[in-house]
Design a protein around this motif. Structure first.
Motif, mmCIF file in Angstrom:
data_model
loop_
_atom_site.group_PDB
_atom_site.id
_atom_site.type_symbol
_atom_site.label_atom_id
_atom_site.label_comp_id
_atom_site.label_asym_id
_atom_site.label_seq_id
_atom_site.Cartn_x
_atom_site.Cartn_y
_atom_site.Cartn_z
ATOM 1 N N MET A 1 57.534 -79.925 -69.935
ATOM 2 C CA MET A 1 57.602 -78.591 -70.480
ATOM 3 C C MET A 1 57.685 -77.584 -69.338
ATOM 4 S SD MET A 1 54.967 -76.952 -73.166
ATOM 5 C CE MET A 1 55.735 -76.732 -74.726
ATOM 6 N N SER A 2 58.556 -76.617 -69.463
ATOM 7 C CA SER A 2 58.751 -75.660 -68.383
ATOM 8 C C SER A 2 57.658 -74.603 -68.378
ATOM 9 C CB SER A 2 60.111 -74.987 -68.537
ATOM 10 O OG SER A 2 60.144 -74.251 -69.737
ATOM 11 N N ASN A 3 57.535 -73.926 -67.270
ATOM 12 C CA ASN A 3 56.505 -72.900 -67.128
ATOM 13 C C ASN A 3 57.029 -71.524 -67.510
ATOM 14 O OD1 ASN A 3 54.515 -74.625 -66.325
ATOM 15 N ND2 ASN A 3 55.011 -74.450 -64.172
ATOM 16 N N ILE A 4 57.536 -71.412 -68.732
ATOM 17 C CA ILE A 4 58.010 -70.137 -69.264
ATOM 18 C C ILE A 4 57.357 -69.937 -70.616
ATOM 19 C CG2 ILE A 4 60.010 -68.827 -70.049
ATOM 20 C CD1 ILE A 4 61.689 -70.434 -68.086
ATOM 21 N N CYS A 5 56.790 -68.768 -70.814
ATOM 22 C CA CYS A 5 56.151 -68.462 -72.091
ATOM 23 C C CYS A 5 57.227 -68.284 -73.162
ATOM 24 C CB CYS A 5 55.307 -67.204 -71.966
ATOM 25 S SG CYS A 5 54.479 -66.756 -73.485
ATOM 26 N N ILE A 6 56.993 -68.854 -74.334
ATOM 27 C CA ILE A 6 57.981 -68.815 -75.414
ATOM 28 C C ILE A 6 58.124 -67.411 -75.980
ATOM 29 C CG2 ILE A 6 58.495 -69.702 -77.715
ATOM 30 C CD1 ILE A 6 56.863 -72.190 -76.897
ATOM 31 N N LEU A 7 57.012 -66.702 -76.104
ATOM 32 C CA LEU A 7 57.041 -65.402 -76.774
ATOM 33 C C LEU A 7 57.436 -64.253 -75.854
ATOM 34 C CD1 LEU A 7 53.805 -65.823 -78.868
ATOM 35 C CD2 LEU A 7 56.148 -66.168 -79.600
ATOM 36 N N THR A 8 56.839 -64.175 -74.681
ATOM 37 C CA THR A 8 57.092 -63.030 -73.794
ATOM 38 C C THR A 8 58.122 -63.307 -72.707
ATOM 39 O OG1 THR A 8 55.224 -63.690 -72.421
ATOM 40 C CG2 THR A 8 54.810 -62.041 -74.134
ATOM 41 N N LYS A 9 58.579 -64.539 -72.600
ATOM 42 C CA LYS A 9 59.571 -64.953 -71.588
ATOM 43 C C LYS A 9 59.090 -64.724 -70.152
ATOM 44 C CE LYS A 9 62.578 -65.829 -74.808
ATOM 45 N NZ LYS A 9 62.249 -66.941 -75.623
ATOM 46 N N LYS A 10 57.779 -64.802 -69.967
ATOM 47 C CA LYS A 10 57.233 -64.669 -68.619
ATOM 48 C C LYS A 10 57.409 -65.977 -67.867
ATOM 49 C CE LYS A 10 53.614 -61.271 -68.704
ATOM 50 N NZ LYS A 10 52.251 -61.040 -68.277
ATOM 51 N N LYS A 11 57.583 -65.889 -66.555
ATOM 52 C CA LYS A 11 57.666 -67.081 -65.711
ATOM 53 C C LYS A 11 57.019 -66.779 -64.373
ATOM 54 C CE LYS A 11 62.383 -65.900 -64.543
ATOM 55 N NZ LYS A 11 63.766 -66.333 -64.528
ATOM 56 N N ASN A 32 49.039 -67.355 -66.338
ATOM 57 C CA ASN A 32 47.831 -67.873 -66.959
ATOM 58 C C ASN A 32 48.201 -68.462 -68.327
ATOM 59 O OD1 ASN A 32 45.222 -68.431 -67.502
ATOM 60 N ND2 ASN A 32 44.556 -66.308 -67.692
ATOM 61 N N PHE A 33 48.411 -69.778 -68.375
ATOM 62 C CA PHE A 33 48.806 -70.463 -69.602
ATOM 63 C C PHE A 33 47.585 -71.041 -70.308
ATOM 64 C CE2 PHE A 33 53.238 -71.164 -68.000
ATOM 65 C CZ PHE A 33 53.854 -70.564 -69.072
ATOM 66 N N LYS A 34 47.643 -71.014 -71.634
ATOM 67 C CA LYS A 34 46.638 -71.665 -72.468
ATOM 68 C C LYS A 34 47.356 -72.423 -73.574
ATOM 69 C CE LYS A 34 43.179 -69.636 -70.452
ATOM 70 N NZ LYS A 34 42.364 -70.359 -69.531
ATOM 71 N N LYS A 35 46.727 -73.492 -74.039
ATOM 72 C CA LYS A 35 47.259 -74.218 -75.192
ATOM 73 C C LYS A 35 46.557 -73.697 -76.434
ATOM 74 C CE LYS A 35 48.647 -78.462 -72.977
ATOM 75 N NZ LYS A 35 48.455 -79.906 -72.880
ATOM 76 N N LYS A 36 47.344 -73.212 -77.390
ATOM 77 C CA LYS A 36 46.789 -72.652 -78.614
ATOM 78 C C LYS A 36 47.434 -73.301 -79.825
ATOM 79 C CE LYS A 36 44.197 -69.253 -78.801
ATOM 80 N NZ LYS A 36 42.766 -69.335 -78.974
ATOM 81 N N LYS A 37 46.634 -73.512 -80.864
ATOM 82 C CA LYS A 37 47.152 -73.989 -82.139
ATOM 83 C C LYS A 37 47.544 -72.775 -82.962
ATOM 84 C CE LYS A 37 44.149 -77.851 -82.847
ATOM 85 N NZ LYS A 37 43.265 -78.472 -83.821
ATOM 86 N N ILE A 38 48.772 -72.749 -83.420
ATOM 87 C CA ILE A 38 49.271 -71.628 -84.216
ATOM 88 C C ILE A 38 49.860 -72.182 -85.511
ATOM 89 C CG2 ILE A 38 50.923 -69.715 -84.289
ATOM 90 C CD1 ILE A 38 50.616 -69.476 -81.305
ATOM 91 N N SER A 53 50.462 -63.054 -74.399
ATOM 92 C CA SER A 53 51.021 -63.256 -75.733
ATOM 93 C C SER A 53 49.930 -63.586 -76.753
ATOM 94 C CB SER A 53 52.111 -64.305 -75.734
ATOM 95 O OG SER A 53 51.773 -65.390 -74.971
ATOM 96 N N ILE A 54 48.819 -64.191 -76.314
ATOM 97 C CA ILE A 54 47.688 -64.417 -77.212
ATOM 98 C C ILE A 54 47.108 -63.080 -77.656
ATOM 99 C CG2 ILE A 54 45.340 -65.338 -77.371
ATOM 100 C CD1 ILE A 54 46.249 -67.574 -75.483
ATOM 101 N N LYS A 55 47.002 -62.133 -76.738
ATOM 102 C CA LYS A 55 46.518 -60.791 -77.082
ATOM 103 C C LYS A 55 47.456 -60.097 -78.065
ATOM 104 C CE LYS A 55 44.032 -59.658 -72.860
ATOM 105 N NZ LYS A 55 43.992 -58.755 -71.699
ATOM 106 N N ILE A 56 48.751 -60.257 -77.858
ATOM 107 C CA ILE A 56 49.738 -59.645 -78.748
ATOM 108 C C ILE A 56 49.618 -60.234 -80.155
ATOM 109 C CG2 ILE A 56 52.206 -59.428 -79.213
ATOM 110 C CD1 ILE A 56 52.602 -59.324 -76.149
ATOM 111 N N ILE A 57 49.451 -61.547 -80.247
ATOM 112 C CA ILE A 57 49.313 -62.209 -81.542
ATOM 113 C C ILE A 57 48.054 -61.724 -82.265
ATOM 114 C CG2 ILE A 57 48.882 -64.426 -82.669
ATOM 115 C CD1 ILE A 57 50.701 -65.667 -80.522
ATOM 116 N N LYS A 58 46.938 -61.628 -81.539
ATOM 117 C CA LYS A 58 45.693 -61.148 -82.145
ATOM 118 C C LYS A 58 45.828 -59.719 -82.646
ATOM 119 C CE LYS A 58 42.288 -64.060 -79.910
ATOM 120 N NZ LYS A 58 41.137 -64.086 -79.012
#
Length: 62
Positions: A1-11, A32-38, A53-58
């Motif tokens: 898995m690549s080091n790019i956030c799916i939601l914010t496209k950060k790398k 700062n990556f975290k594994k979250k169940k969505i 992106s976790i903050k944005i989702i919350k």
């Protein structure tokens, strides 16, 4: 898995580590990556997303 956030496209970003004598060495700053169940499509998916992106989702949910 690549080091790019799916939601914010950060790398990861490149930066220079500068010594006291002003010698510059290239290095990388990771996200700062975290594994979250969505909950997606009637089941839980484990996603590797950034904490931003976790903050944005919350914010959107509550």
């Amino acid at each position: 898995m690549s080091n790019i956030c799916i939601l914010t496209k950060k790398k990861k970003i490149s930066k220079n580590k500068i010594s006291h004598s002003n010698i510059k060495n290239k290095c990388f700053k990771n996200i700062n990556f975290k594994k979250k169940k969505i909950w997606i499509n009637n089941n839980f998916k484990v996603l590797k997303i950034s904490t931003k992106s976790i903050k944005i989702i919350k914010k959107c949910i509550f």
